[in-house]
Design an enzyme around this catalytic site. Structure first.
Site, PDB file in Angstrom:
ATOM      1  CE  LYS A   1      -4.495   0.668  -0.057  1.00  0.00           C
ATOM      2  NZ  LYS A   1      -5.429  -0.180  -0.804  1.00  0.00           N
ATOM      3  N   GLY A   2       0.354   2.307  -0.522  1.00  0.00           N
ATOM      4  CA  GLY A   2       1.088   3.566  -0.532  1.00  0.00           C
ATOM      5  C   GLY A   2       0.153   4.721  -0.293  1.00  0.00           C
TER       6      GLY A   2
END
Length: 548
Positions: free
Chosen positions: A238-239
């Site tokens: 995830k970012g």
């Protein structure tokens, strides 16, 4: 950081007092609520009554003792950030205060709205970073869920410890220019890879003002279990960037996206980590990310991201995949219950990409959608919300605000409406111990990540309300992202019918696995889905062994 920021101004000069109050109340990007004290003791008394988010402090007050006063205030309000207000002749005192823990100082004769707002925002950001990026309700929930599953499945303690935190995480601070080219913003960005065992990692990028390392880590963990549950060859990632995308122009979003991509470029790649859209991002964001990566590679690399426009190699059906997947899982649950969906009602919380598509597909199946909402509030119509008119309104206005048909209500009230199917498709932590006892639905289909707390899960189980967990119910997005990645590698393009049929089949198979696990272990569907995902990751880790 919430939209509302409580500011305590300790200042005795009436001119500066009014100036600062007026500048803050213009609220360039945040909603500032200002309280004012003319003396240090009065300010500390106000803080004790109600703590502030940030303190603006003049050290030259009638009851001030200069630097000693700063140390006194800091000791009583820590970790609340302090910004020093100073005159040109008091600069040395202000600098000394900053060296001893104040977040910033501002020269009162040079103040303007932009400077003041930025100083307060940056003070809050720095205090937040120092307070601990891991502090996140979402990460706490992800850990609670994982540890419950690990205990029930008697997971090896070495693996349990290993899987609690991500294998890789990158925190960056990145600058980007505003349209006023002389103004450069600095924001925090993140990319987390939870597990690299299963293949390249996969996960979205979100732009939101509450993004932090803990939240991104929680989402990466859930993505690991989700991919494992769906038998996809990915680990979870995830970012995100901590920013308010609705305050940025298209040009500013492009500059921000390109700089963020360049900062994490060594972590991502078609065989390493493949970003996708999430909250606050879309297919245009992915196009900019793809282009930035491709420019550095010297040739087009469409498979570096998914969720991009079809003209750039995106998959048909990707945009609506998460909402469509929610409905496919609801269909399976309805079949098990012997329901006729054209006799049922539904409520959808969150009318963004996931919620709007889920509502539309439920409506197509004959389900009467009686309530929907977004961050501005909800709409209720017992005869069924006219989704065509609602979509036209949202396309014109951008939100549900001002929609004339039906009854207006809050998001909290919407969750408690009587219905057969409730779809929480907004943000996390919406169904909690405080409201789970008042829900009037039979089925909860989680379109959002982490919308239900652990305590609420127990209450819903006791009440006989079935929860279709996020790991399963919203897995349509990453599944069609996998399809897009495969199509890109093979240089081919599937039809919409092929995409939807493959998606339905994989979700049906996953649903059956979860139900079978639930019945075998006599646990709820969420715990069953977690155990199925964790077990697959654990077996893969044991098969690969430990290096060196």
């Amino acid at each position: 950081m919430s939209d509302r920021v409580e500011v305590l101004l300790i200042e005795d000069n009436p001119v500066h007092m009014r100036l600062i109050e007026n500048l803050l109340k213009r609220g360039l990007e945040l909603n500032f609520e200002v309280r004012i004290a003319e003396r240090v003791d009065q300010g500390l008394a106000l803080y004790e009554e109600k703590p502030a988010d940030v303190i603006l402090l003049d050290l030259m007050l009638p009851d001030s003792e200069g630097f000693e006063t700063f140390l006194r205030v800091k000791g009583q309000v820590e970790p609340t950030p302090i910004v020093i207000l100073t005159g040109l002749d008091d600069m040395q005192l202000a600098v000394r205060a900053v060296e001893s823990g104040a977040q910033d100082y501002l020269v009162k004769s040079q103040l303007n709205g932009e400077l003041l707002s930025r100083s307060v925002r940056y003070a809050l950001e720095r205090a937040r970073a120092r307070a601990g990026e891991w502090k996140s309700p979402m990460l706490r929930l992800a850990h609670q869920q994982f540890l419950k599953a690990a205990q029930l499945m008697n997971l090896d303690d070495n693996l349990r410890q290993r899987l609690l935190f991500p294998q890789r995480s990158q925190v960056v601070t990145l600058p980007f220019r505003r349209d006023d080219y002389g103004q450069v913003e600095t924001v925090f960005g993140y990319r987390v890879q939870h597990v690299l065992t299963m293949g390249p990692t996969k996960g979205g990028v979100r732009y939101h003002h509450d993004v932090n390392l803990g939240e991104v880590t929680a989402l990466a963990m859930w993505m690991t279990w989700k991919c494992a549950l769906m038998h996809l060859p990915f680990g979870g990632a995830k970012g995100g960037v901590r920013v308010r995308p609705d305050t940025l122009s298209r040009q500013e979003l492009q500059r921000l996206t390109r700089r963020y991509t360049s900062e994490i470029i060594d972590m991502i790649g078609p065989d390493k980590d493949i970003p996708a859209p999430d909250l606050g991002t879309n297919e245009q964001t992915m196009a900019w990310m793809m282009d930035t990566y491709s420019e550095q590679s010297g040739h087009a690399v469409p498979t570096v991201v998914t969720g991009k426009p079809v003209v750039l190699g995106g998959s048909r059906g990707r945009k609506e995949a998460t909402g469509r997947g929610v409905v496919y899982v609801v269909e399976e649950a309805a079949r098990d219950r012997g329901w006729r969906l054209d006799e049922k009602t539904a409520v959808v919380q969150g009318y963004g990409n996931v919620g709007s598509h889920a509502a539309r597909y439920l409506d197509e199946l004959g389900v009467r959608v009686v309530g929907v909402s977004d961050h501005t509030g909800g709409v209720f119509d017992s005869t069924g919300v006219d989704l065509e008119k609602l979509d036209a309104h949202v396309a014109e206005v951008g939100t549900l605000e001002g929609y004339g048909q039906g009854d207006r209500l809050t998001n909290a009230e919407l969750l408690e409406l009587k219905c057969d199917v409730l779809v929480p498709a907004a943000v996390e932590n919406q169904i909690t111990a405080s409201n789970a006892g008042r829900l009037q639905c039979e089925l909860v289909a989680e379109g959002a990540n982490g919308p239900t707390s652990t305590e609420a899960d127990d209450i819903l189980t006791e009440r006989g309300i079935t929860v279709l967990p996020d790991l399963l119910a919203n897995a349509g997005g990453v599944t069609v992202s996998y399809f897009e990645w495969v199509q890109g590698i093979q240089n081919t393009m599937w039809t919409m019918a092929e995409v939807n049929e493959r998606l339905r089949r994989l979700l049906q198979e996953a649903y059956r696995r979860v139900v079978a696990q639930s019945e075998e272990l006599k646990v709820d569907l969420r715990t069953a889905a977690l155990i199925a995902g964790v077990d697959r990751v654990a077996r893969a880790k044991l098969m690969r062994g430990l290096f060196p």
